[in-house]
Scaffold this active site. Structure first.
Site, PDB file in Angstrom:
ATOM      1  N   LYS A 154     -33.460 -44.588  20.562  1.00 33.14           N
ATOM      2  CA  LYS A 154     -33.772 -43.164  20.590  1.00 33.14           C
ATOM      3  C   LYS A 154     -34.015 -42.679  22.016  1.00 33.14           C
ATOM      4  O   LYS A 154     -33.831 -41.519  22.328  1.00 33.14           O
ATOM      5  CB  LYS A 154     -34.995 -42.883  19.705  1.00 33.14           C
ATOM      6  CG  LYS A 154     -34.680 -42.995  18.231  1.00 33.14           C
ATOM      7  CD  LYS A 154     -35.776 -42.399  17.379  1.00 33.14           C
ATOM      8  CE  LYS A 154     -36.695 -43.483  16.880  1.00 33.14           C
ATOM      9  NZ  LYS A 154     -37.818 -42.993  16.100  1.00 33.14           N
ATOM     10  N   ARG A 155     -34.453 -43.612  22.858  1.00 35.77           N
ATOM     11  CA  ARG A 155     -34.734 -43.240  24.237  1.00 35.77           C
ATOM     12  C   ARG A 155     -33.435 -42.933  24.995  1.00 35.77           C
ATOM     13  O   ARG A 155     -33.361 -42.012  25.790  1.00 35.77           O
ATOM     14  CB  ARG A 155     -35.485 -44.387  24.916  1.00 35.77           C
ATOM     15  CG  ARG A 155     -36.279 -44.017  26.140  1.00 35.77           C
ATOM     16  CD  ARG A 155     -37.278 -45.124  26.476  1.00 35.77           C
ATOM     17  NE  ARG A 155     -36.742 -46.465  26.248  1.00 35.77           N
ATOM     18  CZ  ARG A 155     -35.942 -47.103  27.080  1.00 35.77           C
ATOM     19  NH1 ARG A 155     -35.582 -46.548  28.208  1.00 35.77           N
ATOM     20  NH2 ARG A 155     -35.494 -48.311  26.788  1.00 35.77           N
TER      21      ARG A 155
END
Ligand code: GLU
Length: 487
Positions: free
Chosen positions: A254-255
């Site tokens: 997600k980063r």
């Protein structure tokens, strides 16, 4: 005939749902459907420090959006409720007692500082075995309390035997080897079980027959198998799915990649059926000549664990764009229009439906559907239809590209259109064709460009004559007059 499979997806509500959750859920649901079994959604919320408000609801909503809702879940209930681990805390304790009594588990009072120090020393001495050193094994609380690094609230650890089996059978991978586990903590100092204990107890009590999860759990499976055998339970079958990867082959996170967030797809205006199809293709690349566009039912029909590729599938959003277009164009106009409206409201493109907005979108949808990639693009393409005539901005770049005779062309167009009684696409087209192309001898490109800028404000727009029909005679003429005045 295969026995009905009970599968489960077990996300932790620690943030925006990860696309991997949907990926697992898809395979869980497909396998349960194929075998006539059930698909369970369990919320694994024992890690109280990592809980994120709202995350649980997002898990329900996004799985339902994708059509991957479960047969049993905290939301819909079921025969093995509760389906949330935090509501099952009392069910783990007796098994912990049982494991301690049978000598498979032991209390450990080592403080966090002592464990950190132990690890630092192990690293400094470069010793091969970096697990817990079993200082507490075989001690009573009083004996241990006399030694340094004592914490009054103990954890419980598994006593991993020397001959722990390190390989197991996987539905996708066949024989799989895993590294030797450490003396895993199964009960934390706060009285909550760790994932490892809770997952085994719950999967057993919920009669799960097939565990589908990411390949990052392969190294945990030997511990889980030990627990099954110590507790005298039959272990489920395991299918460890390959991790999704970015186009540069790195693990999707997600980063680094917005597309790792399940909600992202909805926010971007992808259709759930296109995303579902995309996820199918990821683990399950179609053989040569096989269809790429397949419904969930077709996927279930041909489902086979042996077909799942173990190579980390590349998450290529370009492919999804293509699929989304295919699904968009397969929708009947009315259905697509209503999805565009729903999307506009959900995404905040509209705070409410403007007067006549639904009808206008319905009328204009055929103009844009051919090139539409996502629902998000629809309204911006149609914005000129929703703008008041005196508010429309003529893009200076578009105006700058017009020929010197643009005002003259527009004046002739306006005069001709003025006399038009029947305001239809064909009549408008016919009229402008006659006056500008045939009578004036202009190339169609130069004839219609000024009209397009007048109507839409832009050099490129949805089909011009159709747009004019939707806009109506009065508005069309008002816009042409305005551009003439500006030139
Ligand atoms: N709660 C675990 C996770 O979030 C589930 C792993 C499993 O399916 O066993 O990944």
């Amino acid at each position: 005939m295969t026995t009905p499979a009970r599968t489960r997806v077990a996300p932790s509500p620690t943030g925006d749902p990860h696309v991997g959750t949907a990926y697992m859920a898809l395979f869980d649901k497909a396998w349960s459907r194929k075998t006539g079994g059930q698909f369970v959604l369990r919320i694994e919320d024992t890690d109280r420090n990592r809980l994120v408000e709202g995350s649980e609801q997002q898990i329900y909503d996004s799985l339902r959006w994708l059509g991957l809702d479960a047969d049993e879940s905290p939301e819909v209930g079921g025969p093995y409720a509760p389906y949330k681990q935090s509501e099952r805390v009392d069910s783990y304790r007796p098994f912990v007692e049982q494991l301690i009594e049978s000598g498979h588990a032991y209390y450990c009072w080592c403080s966090g500082e002592r464990l950190a120090q132990m690890r630092a020393e192990q690293q400094a001495s470069k010793q091969a075995d970096t697990g817990y050193d079993r200082l507490c094994l075989g001690m009573t609380r009083d004996e241990r309390a006399k030694l340094p690094g004592f914490s009054p609230t103990p954890v419980v650890r598994m006593l991993i035997p020397d001959d722990v089996p390190l390989s197991f059978h996987d539905l996708i991978r066949g024989e799989v080897k895993a590294p030797r586990p450490d003396d895993q903590v199964i009960l934390k100092a706060d009285g909550f079980p760790t994932y490892h204990l809770a997952v085994v107890v719950d999967d057993h009590l919920m009669k799960i027959t097939t565990v589908v999860r990411g390949e990052e759990w392969i190294s945990s499976t030997p511990k889980h198998l030990l627990l099954y055998s110590w507790l005298g339970w039959q272990a489920p079958l395991f299918a460890h799915m390959p991790l999704l990867r970015n186009t540069d082959k790195s693990k999707i996170s997600k980063r680094k990649n917005p597309a790792a967030r399940l909600m992202w797809f909805r926010e971007q205006g992808y259709l759930p059926e296109a995303l579902r199809n995309f996820l199918q293709l990821l683990a399950y690349p179609p053989a040569d000549g096989e269809q790429e566009v397949t419904s969930f039912d077709e996927f279930v029909e041909g489902f086979d664990w042996a077909k799942v590729s173990t190579v980390g599938p590349i998450f290529d959003v370009k492919k999804l764009d293509w699929l989304n277009g295919v699904y968009i164009r397969s929708l009947p106009t009315g259905e697509l229009a209503s999805r565009i409206v729903d999307y506009a409201l959900e995404s905040g493109q509209w705070s409410e439906i403007p007067e006549g907005g639904r009808e206008l979108v319905l009328a204009a949808t055929p103009l844009i559907s051919e090139r539409l990639v996502t629902l998000a693009e629809a309204l911006p393409k149609l914005q000129f239809l929703f703008t008041a005539d005196d508010q429309l901005v003529f893009n200076p770049v578009a105006v700058g590209k017009l020929k010197d005779n643009a005002a003259e062309v527009l004046t002739l167009a306006a005069q001709a259109l003025e006399q038009l009684d029947e305001w239809t696409t064909d009549a408008i087209h016919q009229k402008l064709q006659t006056v500008l192309v045939e009578d004036m001898g202009l190339k169609p490109k130069f004839a219609f460009a000024p009209v397009r800028v007048a109507i839409s404000g832009e050099q490129v727009s949805p089909p011009l004559f159709e747009s004019m029909e939707i806009l109506g005679k009065q508005s069309s003429l008002a816009r042409i007059a305005r551009l003439i005045a500006e030139l």
